[in-house]
Scaffold this active site. Sequence first.
Site, PDB file in Angstrom:
ATOM      1  N   CYS A 160      12.091  53.745  33.089  1.00  0.00           N
ATOM      2  CA  CYS A 160      13.008  52.884  34.572  1.00  0.00           C
ATOM      3  C   CYS A 160      11.963  52.221  35.642  1.00  0.00           C
ATOM      4  O   CYS A 160      11.667  53.283  36.912  1.00  0.00           O
ATOM      5  CB  CYS A 160      13.724  54.155  35.141  1.00  0.00           C
ATOM      6  N   CYS A 371      18.713  47.694  35.385  1.00  0.00           N
ATOM      7  CA  CYS A 371      18.704  48.967  36.317  1.00  0.00           C
ATOM      8  C   CYS A 371      19.479  48.704  37.154  1.00  0.00           C
ATOM      9  O   CYS A 371      19.201  47.873  38.870  1.00  0.00           O
ATOM     10  CB  CYS A 371      16.732  48.787  36.760  1.00  0.00           C
TER      11      CYS A 371
END
Length: 436
Positions: A160, A371
């Site tokens: 991430c 995200c």
Amino acid sequence: MLKHFQILIIGGGTAGIMVASMLKRKSKSVNIAIIEPSDTHYYQPAWTLVGANTYSFEKTAKPMGSLIPKGVEWIREFADKFEPENNRVITKNGAEYTYDYLVVAPGLKIAPEMISGLKEAMDRGIVCSNYTNPKQTWETLKKFKGGTALFTQPATPIKCGGAPQKIMYLADEYFRKRELREHTDIVFALPSGSIFGVKVIADTLMEVIDKKDINVRFFHKLVKVDPDKKIAWYEIEKDITAGGCVTIADGDEKSLDKDIQYNYKDVKVTRSGDRYGIYFDMMHLAPPQSAPDFIIKSPLASETGWVDVDKGTMQHVKYPNIFSLGDVSNLPTSKTGAAIRKQAPVVVANILKLIEVNTLDTKQYEGYTSCPLVTGYGKMVLAEFDYSQNFEPDPKLKQFPLMISDSSKEHWRLWMLKKYGLPYLYWNKMMKGIEV
């Protein structure tokens, strides 16, 4: 004794459990085993919220045994060696397992040793990270009394890619609540030349940066941490010989290279040759990350160390009965659970089609990932994009009750999605093999 399985899965993380659960849903007769040594499975996307004291760490953990699908054998060992020519995996204990099809999804390795001094700084609690101990991040924020709050990330691929800046936005609001913000300079140093790879999202985030008065230092590659002097040392990944300086120590503020310094703050810095040091009073970072050693040393890895697969089918480029997905694969997209949500159905379809008629399915993975970029307590932006870095909202996610028409902008409903909707989706849909 050598044991054989129709499908052998390496890893009990998001990818491994999701693939096993989907396979069992679609074909109860298929014979599957998972090699996974951990007793606990973590929902790591919530660790950003744990680090800001708005989510319980205990809620991010479940016993691994509760997630292994019924009828799947759990081998509680470390995979160690691959012999793909013999369809064989050997564990650290020396046990050998053979397979018809192999799914490689062990996740990646946190590797602070790749940066000089970083491991010691993390071990001593001088540098905090949501990637390793989000509870310590919260303790660090509580103890902070003002000064330079440095947030940074490595030049390696990481889980991430937006996570290193999410906690920064939350920290800003926490410091304001404690009336520390006027005594604090927040600096975000990152190795790239843009705050995010998708332009429409980057534009939104730069508005957040302006609103929160944060100094962003682009092209900063972290190379060393001095835990005693509390200095983070960087090399500049941009040619600055043509003019323009990096810090005010090089000249007056007007001469600063604007491609490197955005919203400059006069924090304490030092220089040694081509390296620039930033003194910090607190530091949060995403540590460097890599494929696990047993993957890097295996015949499955590409030159970069990640498992070498076709980006559309996730089939290994050399061994047709091996697939890889998730963080350990060399798929050219962000390493997120959202990416796995779209990768797993393709892997499952391909394996079942190979079992049935010895050919691949027509399904292709187009690089979708997302995200959830938390920009403050009660605010979030949802970046969704494909291999081409195009902003591509998922039609299925659009149907979710908390979604809004334009997820590239901050909204409280997206925060609710992050805190409540996505954990529900994870535990009750993805981990149970339900395609979403």
